[in-house]
Write an enzyme that holds these catalytic residues in place. Structure first.
Site, mmCIF file in Angstrom:
data_model
loop_
_atom_site.group_PDB
_atom_site.id
_atom_site.type_symbol
_atom_site.label_atom_id
_atom_site.label_comp_id
_atom_site.label_asym_id
_atom_site.label_seq_id
_atom_site.Cartn_x
_atom_site.Cartn_y
_atom_site.Cartn_z
ATOM 1 N N GLU A 9 0.882 -1.165 0.000
ATOM 2 C CA GLU A 9 0.000 0.000 0.000
ATOM 3 C C GLU A 9 0.919 1.214 0.000
ATOM 4 O OE1 GLU A 9 -3.146 -0.290 -0.588
ATOM 5 O OE2 GLU A 9 -3.182 -2.451 -0.231
ATOM 6 N N ASP A 53 -6.820 11.015 -0.709
ATOM 7 C CA ASP A 53 -7.239 9.970 -1.650
ATOM 8 C C ASP A 53 -6.639 8.619 -1.283
ATOM 9 O OD1 ASP A 53 -8.759 11.769 -3.064
ATOM 10 O OD2 ASP A 53 -7.302 12.025 -4.685
ATOM 11 N N HIS A 152 -8.468 -1.595 1.110
ATOM 12 C CA HIS A 152 -7.269 -2.303 0.694
ATOM 13 C C HIS A 152 -6.346 -2.424 1.910
ATOM 14 C CE1 HIS A 152 -7.510 -2.070 -3.824
ATOM 15 N NE2 HIS A 152 -8.568 -1.403 -3.430
#
Length: 179
Positions: A9, A53, A152
């Protein structure tokens, strides 16, 4: 054959723009099955802010990541886990490899040859042309329960990827041919 399912990530889409890795997870497979070795799962201080974001994608805040080690502190642990010749199984490998190699360069470590990566996204697009090939879509296709995937996360995504990868290659008994 030893393989490593891997996911990261990040703070954004482009390491050349200063975006960094914030989480990494790896699962060791041997002959297509997870081994008893515990997964590698690390949160990483990106030494920068977390864009809104990116936060919406993975939910990792600057405050949570601030006390975590930097990539330079975990790089040897990561490299030890993946070894020097195991295939890296990655969904959208080009993305993760760009970030991993940018971090390795920053630490003055040798980069990872992109040929070590097996991209499940590319493979799925070739195998199922015109069909969705996201990790979620592949979980639906192979009836892999991903209902607990709200955001995620590198570890959960790597666990799902390991299951998807086995199915992409023909399922758990891919070597069995009764015809």
């Amino acid at each position: 054959m030893r393989e490593i399912c891997l996911d990261t990530e990040t703070t954004g889409f482009d390491p050349a723009s200063g975006h960094r890795i914030v989480e990494i997870a790896c699962i060791e497979l041997m002959d297509g099955s997870p081994t008893s070795r515990p997964p590698l799962h690390l949160y990483i201080n990106p030494e920068r802010d977390m864009p809104e974001d990116a936060f919406k994608v993975h939910g990792l805040s600057s405050e949570f990541l601030a006390p975590q080690p930097t990539f330079a502190k975990i790089v040897d642990q990561f490299l030890d886990f993946i070894g020097t010749d195991s295939r890296l199984v990655i969904h959208n490998a080009e993305f993760d490899m760009r970030f991993l190699n940018a971090e390795l360069k920053r630490c003055k470590k040798p980069t990872i040859d992109p040929d070590r990566a097996f991209c499940t996204l590319v493979f799925a697009r070739r195998k199922f042309p015109g069909s969705p090939a996201s990790l979620d879509a592949l979980c639906r296709r192979f009836e892999i329960d991903n209902s607990h995937r709200v955001k995620h996360g590198a570890l959960l995504d790597t666990e799902l990827l390991a299951e998807v990868y086995v199915e992409l290659l023909g399922g758990k008994q891919r070597g069995l041919n009764l015809s």
